[in-house]
Design a protein around this motif. Structure first.
Motif, short mmCIF file in Angstrom:
data_model
loop_
_atom_site.label_atom_id
_atom_site.label_comp_id
_atom_site.label_asym_id
_atom_site.label_seq_id
_atom_site.Cartn_x
_atom_site.Cartn_y
_atom_site.Cartn_z
N ILE A 198 0.84 -1.20 0.00
CA ILE A 198 0.00 0.00 0.00
C ILE A 198 0.88 1.25 0.00
O ILE A 198 1.88 1.33 0.71
CB ILE A 198 -0.98 0.00 1.21
CG1 ILE A 198 -2.09 1.01 1.01
CG2 ILE A 198 -0.25 0.24 2.52
CD1 ILE A 198 -3.13 0.55 0.03
N ASP A 199 0.51 2.24 -0.79
CA ASP A 199 1.38 3.41 -0.96
C ASP A 199 1.36 4.36 0.22
O ASP A 199 2.12 5.33 0.26
CB ASP A 199 1.05 4.16 -2.25
CG ASP A 199 -0.39 4.66 -2.29
OD1 ASP A 199 -1.11 4.53 -1.28
OD2 ASP A 199 -0.81 5.18 -3.35
N SER A 200 0.50 4.13 1.19
CA SER A 200 0.53 4.97 2.39
C SER A 200 1.47 4.41 3.46
O SER A 200 1.63 5.01 4.53
CB SER A 200 -0.88 5.13 2.98
OG SER A 200 -1.47 3.87 3.24
N TYR A 218 8.66 6.72 5.35
CA TYR A 218 8.66 8.11 5.79
C TYR A 218 8.50 8.12 7.31
O TYR A 218 8.18 7.09 7.93
CB TYR A 218 7.51 8.89 5.14
CG TYR A 218 6.15 8.31 5.45
CD1 TYR A 218 5.38 8.78 6.51
CD2 TYR A 218 5.63 7.24 4.70
CE1 TYR A 218 4.14 8.22 6.81
CE2 TYR A 218 4.40 6.69 4.99
CZ TYR A 218 3.66 7.18 6.05
OH TYR A 218 2.44 6.62 6.35
N ASP A 219 8.72 9.26 7.91
CA ASP A 219 8.54 9.41 9.35
C ASP A 219 7.09 9.84 9.62
O ASP A 219 6.69 10.93 9.21
CB ASP A 219 9.50 10.47 9.89
CG ASP A 219 9.44 10.61 11.40
OD1 ASP A 219 8.46 10.12 12.01
OD2 ASP A 219 10.36 11.22 11.96
N PRO A 220 6.29 8.98 10.26
CA PRO A 220 4.88 9.34 10.51
C PRO A 220 4.72 10.66 11.25
O PRO A 220 3.73 11.37 11.03
CB PRO A 220 4.37 8.16 11.35
CG PRO A 220 5.22 7.01 10.93
CD PRO A 220 6.57 7.60 10.71
N TRP A 227 0.31 9.14 7.38
CA TRP A 227 0.19 8.06 8.36
C TRP A 227 -1.29 7.80 8.69
O TRP A 227 -1.71 6.66 8.83
CB TRP A 227 0.96 8.38 9.63
CG TRP A 227 0.85 7.28 10.64
CD1 TRP A 227 0.15 7.28 11.81
CD2 TRP A 227 1.42 5.97 10.53
NE1 TRP A 227 0.26 6.07 12.45
CE2 TRP A 227 1.04 5.24 11.68
CE3 TRP A 227 2.22 5.34 9.57
CZ2 TRP A 227 1.42 3.92 11.89
CZ3 TRP A 227 2.61 4.02 9.78
CH2 TRP A 227 2.21 3.33 10.92
N GLU A 228 -2.07 8.86 8.79
CA GLU A 228 -3.48 8.68 9.11
C GLU A 228 -4.20 7.93 8.00
O GLU A 228 -5.13 7.16 8.26
CB GLU A 228 -4.14 10.03 9.37
CG GLU A 228 -5.54 9.93 9.97
CD GLU A 228 -5.58 9.18 11.30
OE1 GLU A 228 -6.61 8.52 11.59
OE2 GLU A 228 -4.59 9.23 12.05
N GLN A 264 4.69 4.32 15.30
CA GLN A 264 3.79 3.73 14.30
C GLN A 264 2.51 3.27 15.00
O GLN A 264 2.21 2.08 15.05
CB GLN A 264 4.47 2.55 13.60
CG GLN A 264 5.71 2.91 12.83
CD GLN A 264 6.30 1.71 12.10
OE1 GLN A 264 5.61 1.04 11.34
NE2 GLN A 264 7.57 1.45 12.33
N ASP A 265 1.78 4.20 15.54
CA ASP A 265 0.57 3.88 16.31
C ASP A 265 -0.63 3.75 15.38
O ASP A 265 -1.08 4.73 14.79
CB ASP A 265 0.33 4.98 17.34
CG ASP A 265 -0.82 4.65 18.29
OD1 ASP A 265 -1.31 3.50 18.24
OD2 ASP A 265 -1.21 5.53 19.07
N ILE A 266 -1.14 2.52 15.23
CA ILE A 266 -2.35 2.33 14.42
C ILE A 266 -3.60 2.32 15.30
O ILE A 266 -4.68 2.04 14.83
CB ILE A 266 -2.28 1.04 13.58
CG1 ILE A 266 -2.17 -0.20 14.48
CG2 ILE A 266 -1.14 1.10 12.57
CD1 ILE A 266 -2.36 -1.51 13.74
N ARG A 267 -3.42 2.63 16.58
CA ARG A 267 -4.51 2.68 17.56
C ARG A 267 -5.30 1.37 17.54
O ARG A 267 -6.53 1.35 17.44
CB ARG A 267 -5.41 3.89 17.30
CG ARG A 267 -4.65 5.21 17.31
CD ARG A 267 -5.56 6.43 17.34
NE ARG A 267 -6.44 6.53 16.19
CZ ARG A 267 -6.08 7.03 15.01
NH1 ARG A 267 -4.85 7.48 14.81
NH2 ARG A 267 -6.95 7.10 14.02
N LEU A 268 -4.55 0.28 17.65
CA LEU A 268 -5.16 -1.04 17.57
C LEU A 268 -6.18 -1.27 18.67
O LEU A 268 -7.23 -1.87 18.46
CB LEU A 268 -4.07 -2.12 17.63
CG LEU A 268 -4.55 -3.57 17.55
CD1 LEU A 268 -5.20 -3.85 16.20
CD2 LEU A 268 -3.38 -4.53 17.77
N GLY A 269 -5.88 -0.76 19.87
CA GLY A 269 -6.76 -0.99 21.01
C GLY A 269 -8.18 -0.50 20.77
O GLY A 269 -9.15 -1.18 21.12
#
Length: 475
Positions: A198-200, A218-220, A227-228, A264-269
């Motif tokens: 994925i390009d993001s 890249y740096d989020p 990143w979002e 790299q927080d994808i807010r999984l919780g």
């Protein structure tokens, strides 16, 4: 996961220094994850999750499956795409090609992936015969190829440029999960939090250029909008799996470097909390991250030296590779049962991995080993399934498990040529009033000594050593 085949026995304290340093960039070594320290574990407060953990600890044996277009090459899954991992991951690339050309060839494998001999019911039948209690299936590995009909990517098994998109079972996950559920086998959806297609995540035009590593290009923190985009994409795919593909007992997340502590927080919780409103009690294995969403820890290609005080599962290959490898060597039923017994005696589960062939069949040699495991478990499974740890856990070639007030002693033999004595000293010092053989139900004479229970084994020892002799010790 990688193709590292060595099974290590290591003391859990030996990895604590490495895994507790969340900010350290390296959480994997040649594709193999380490595992979280016990003091990082957070016991769930949700009673339904706690109840599900009891279920998990009863199961003992999982079938893990790494499968995707990469099976056509017989190389390690995904990792050869990472330029930063090329020194080890591209060792099997034995044709003249540049790194950039190889990556293009790899990403184009979807255009030739056509597993027309895939029959999910046969896989489920084999797993059932093997004594498997839950399935861990790669819905998506790091390469980003989706084995389900996702609405969020065209890089998928049902994509128009994949020849299998018209196949009978083209939505692989849908048919596979349903076939296994019909056999009473639980479902764990493996999902890579990284996505190298994925390009993001792997975006071109940044200072890194075309040179990629396992993390984002890249740096989020410097490009939060990009990143979002990736967070939204990832969360949507996770929720899609949890809403469209039936009951999931576990969501099993790989790519431990995708974590808040490494930016790299994808807010999984927040996603898991939402999913649990419609999938109550579902376990989450956010491996190597620790905290509230790593409900059990996952040693990879290794077995802890001592019992862990938290729920755990060792994922270990039946062959030499997680993905399919041509002419692979597979462990014998004896080797797998000895491995399973060692793990269960220490309170863990074994996830034994088999990589399916690119045509959709399971390798014949793997099937033979799986069925051999199942034959043994049909006779001795009461000493494995639903058990808990029992001191002294394992001593020399004697392992112990417990179910309620009943204790099981498993006397293990590494080869069929091993010496099988007529008497055996079981190093157990608890109260015992009766000893019976699990396979025959015959009662055995025994004597209580200061060192344990000296058992006179009834019947002929036979010409070849069994995988194990299993004793039921009743109080």
């Amino acid at each position: 996961m990688s193709d590292q085949a060595e099974i290590r026995t290591e003391h859990p304290e030996g990895v604590q220094e490495e895994v507790t340093q969340d900010a350290a960039p390296e959480v994997v070594n040649q594709g193999v994850h380490n595992y979280s320290a016990e003091d990082e574990y957070v016991w769930p407060t949700d009673p339904q999750v706690r109840e599900k953990l009891e279920w998990f600890q009863d199961q003992k044996l999982a079938l893990m499956m790494h499968w995707g277009p990469y099976s056509q090459l017989g190389l390690v899954e995904s990792w050869a795409l990472s330029d930063d991992d090329a020194d080890w991951a591209r060792r099997g690339v034995d044709w003249e090609v540049s790194g950039e050309e190889f990556k293009k060839q790899y990403f184009d494998l979807n255009k030739t992936f056509n597993p027309i001999r895939f029959e999910p019911e046969k896989w489920a039948e084999i797993a059932s015969e093997a004594g498997v209690k839950y399935l861990i299936f790669t819905t998506k590995h790091h390469d980003g190829f989706c084995m389900w009909d996702t609405a969020y990517s065209d890089y998928k098994i049902t994509g128009e440029d994949c020849p299998y998109h018209t196949g009978k079972y083209s939505d692989i996950c849908a048919h596979l999960f349903e076939a296994f559920r019909k056999k009473g086998i639980g479902i764990a959806a493996y999902f890579s939090k990284a996505d190298w297609h994925i390009d993001s995540y792997w975006a071109k035009g940044y200072p890194r250029g075309d040179y990629m590593w396992r993390g984002p290009s890249y740096d989020p923190a410097e490009d939060p909008e990009m990143w979002e985009r990736f967070v939204t994409f990832t969360q949507n795919q996770i929720k899609e799996l949890a809403t469209r593909y039936g009951k999931l007992d576990i969501m099993w997340f790989d790519a431990g470097w995708v974590r808040k502590a490494q930016g790299q927080d994808i807010r999984l919780g927040e996603v898991i909390d939402q999913i649990r409103t419609w999938q109550p009690g579902m376990l989450c294995a956010d491996r190597t991250v620790g905290g509230a969403y790593e409900n059990y820890v996952t040693p990879e290609q290794c077995v802890p030296e001592k019992p862990l005080s938290v729920p755990w599962e060792s994922c270990i290959t039946l062959g030499t590779s997680f993905s399919y490898a041509y002419d692979d060597d597979y462990k014998s039923p004896r080797e797998v049962i000895l491995l399973l017994t060692d793990i269960v005696a220490k309170g863990g589960n074994l996830a034994i991995n088999v990589g399916p062939q690119p045509d959709g069949r399971l390798p014949k040699k793997a099937i033979k080993s799986l069925k051999g495991m199942g034959e043994w478990l049909k006779v001795y499974g009461e000493a494995i399934y639903g058990t808990r740890v029992c001191a002294p856990f394992k001593k020399d070639n004697i392992a112990f498990t417990r179910k309620g007030e009943t204790v099981y002693a498993l006397e293990l033999f590494e080869s069929e040529d091993a010496f099988v004595p007529g008497q055996v000293l079981l190093p157990y010092t608890g109260t015992v009033k009766k000893v019976t053989m699990v396979d025959t139900g015959r009662e055995a004479a025994f004597e209580v000594t200061s060192e344990g229970i000296l058992v006179t084994v009834p019947g002929d020892t036979g010409e070849k050593a069994p995988i194990a002799r299993v004793y039921r010790l009743e109080k």
